[in-house]
Motif scaffolding. Structure first.
Motif, PDB file in Angstrom:
ATOM      1  N   GLY A 153       0.792  -1.223   0.000  1.00 16.53           N
ATOM      2  CA  GLY A 153       0.000   0.000   0.000  1.00 16.53           C
ATOM      3  C   GLY A 153       0.824   1.272   0.000  1.00 16.53           C
ATOM      4  N   TYR A 154       2.104   1.167  -0.337  1.00 22.23           N
ATOM      5  CA  TYR A 154       2.991   2.321  -0.388  1.00 22.23           C
ATOM      6  C   TYR A 154       3.272   2.693  -1.833  1.00 22.23           C
ATOM      7  CZ  TYR A 154       3.862   1.361   4.548  1.00 22.23           C
ATOM      8  OH  TYR A 154       3.720   1.152   5.898  1.00 22.23           O
ATOM      9  N   GLY A 155       3.643   3.934  -2.054  1.00 22.42           N
ATOM     10  CA  GLY A 155       3.897   4.383  -3.411  1.00 22.42           C
ATOM     11  C   GLY A 155       5.354   4.601  -3.751  1.00 22.42           C
ATOM     12  N   PHE A 156       6.226   4.519  -2.735  1.00 20.11           N
ATOM     13  CA  PHE A 156       7.620   4.879  -2.979  1.00 20.11           C
ATOM     14  C   PHE A 156       8.571   3.945  -2.236  1.00 20.11           C
ATOM     15  CE2 PHE A 156       5.017   8.617  -3.420  1.00 20.11           C
ATOM     16  CZ  PHE A 156       5.439   9.131  -4.635  1.00 20.11           C
ATOM     17  N   ALA A 157       9.811   3.952  -2.696  1.00 19.75           N
ATOM     18  CA  ALA A 157      10.877   3.224  -2.021  1.00 19.75           C
ATOM     19  C   ALA A 157      12.162   4.023  -2.172  1.00 19.75           C
ATOM     20  CB  ALA A 157      11.043   1.828  -2.617  1.00 19.75           C
ATOM     21  N   ARG A 158      13.073   3.791  -1.253  1.00 23.07           N
ATOM     22  CA  ARG A 158      14.393   4.433  -1.323  1.00 23.07           C
ATOM     23  C   ARG A 158      15.440   3.349  -1.228  1.00 23.07           C
ATOM     24  NH1 ARG A 158      18.085   5.909   2.378  1.00 23.07           N
ATOM     25  NH2 ARG A 158      16.611   5.711   4.094  1.00 23.07           N
ATOM     26  N   HIS A 159      16.349   3.355  -2.167  1.00 19.10           N
ATOM     27  CA  HIS A 159      17.429   2.369  -2.202  1.00 19.10           C
ATOM     28  C   HIS A 159      18.434   2.662  -1.091  1.00 19.10           C
ATOM     29  CE1 HIS A 159      21.350   0.848  -3.834  1.00 19.10           C
ATOM     30  NE2 HIS A 159      20.600  -0.223  -3.937  1.00 19.10           N
ATOM     31  N   VAL A 160      18.764   1.644  -0.316  1.00 18.68           N
ATOM     32  CA  VAL A 160      19.764   1.784   0.743  1.00 18.68           C
ATOM     33  C   VAL A 160      21.100   1.214   0.272  1.00 18.68           C
ATOM     34  CG1 VAL A 160      20.379   1.163   3.118  1.00 18.68           C
ATOM     35  CG2 VAL A 160      17.996   1.718   2.545  1.00 18.68           C
ATOM     36  N   ARG A 161      21.077  -0.040  -0.207  1.00 18.45           N
ATOM     37  CA  ARG A 161      22.310  -0.656  -0.703  1.00 18.45           C
ATOM     38  C   ARG A 161      21.982  -1.912  -1.489  1.00 18.45           C
ATOM     39  NH1 ARG A 161      22.499  -5.442   1.255  1.00 18.45           N
ATOM     40  NH2 ARG A 161      22.273  -5.908   3.428  1.00 18.45           N
ATOM     41  N   THR A 162      22.905  -2.308  -2.366  1.00 17.57           N
ATOM     42  CA  THR A 162      22.791  -3.564  -3.106  1.00 17.57           C
ATOM     43  C   THR A 162      24.180  -4.188  -3.195  1.00 17.57           C
ATOM     44  OG1 THR A 162      20.936  -2.769  -4.437  1.00 17.57           O
ATOM     45  CG2 THR A 162      22.139  -4.665  -5.292  1.00 17.57           C
ATOM     46  N   ASN A 163      24.262  -5.453  -2.816  1.00 17.72           N
ATOM     47  CA  ASN A 163      25.482  -6.232  -2.990  1.00 17.72           C
ATOM     48  C   ASN A 163      25.206  -7.264  -4.073  1.00 17.72           C
ATOM     49  OD1 ASN A 163      26.903  -5.030  -0.790  1.00 17.72           O
ATOM     50  ND2 ASN A 163      25.684  -6.263   0.601  1.00 17.72           N
TER      51      ASN A 163
END
Length: 127
Positions: free
Chosen positions: A73-83
């Motif tokens: 039910g959210y419209g957004f996300a923020r990338h923190v990190r990717t390995n």
């Protein structure tokens, strides 16, 4: 003498690997594991084969994050990190995102609806 040279060339060509086919470049998506870390902090573990570069598997994780945000039910996300790592021909990414109902602060934010639509257009599966 010419016959021996022709046989030698045939023998050498038999040792060469077969040229790649179009199928060799079609990614195979192996699935997503979602782990809720804390409230709005979510980890996505994805795996695929036939990726061409780390960005391909990172995009798969981003698609999973976008769809997950919509499901919650959210419209957004923020990338923190990717390995990203590759072992035995299997590419894996361990990505962490925060999800939120409004545009979060930060530089690496995604609009979940836009990203999910883009993923579908590119044929990248989501959650």
């Amino acid at each position: 003498m010419k016959r021996l040279a022709a046989i030698g060339l045939l023998a050498l060509s038999a040792c060469e690997p077969a040229p790649p086919t179009a199928e060799d470049f079609i990614p195979e998506y192996k699935g997503v594991e979602t782990v809720l870390l804390d409230g709005d902090l979510v980890q996505f573990n994805v795996a695929m084969t036939k990726a061409r570069e780390p960005a391909n598997v990172a995009a798969y994780a981003e698609c999973a994050a976008a769809q997950y945000a919509l499901i919650r039910g959210y419209g957004f996300a923020r990338h923190v990190r990717t390995n990203v790592e590759i072992e035995g021909g299997i590419w894996r990414a361990d990505a962490v995102y925060t999800i939120s109902p409004s545009l979060p602060r930060g530089l690496k934010t995604i609009d979940a609806e836009v990203v999910t639509a883009n993923c579908r257009e590119k044929g990248i599966p989501t959650v």
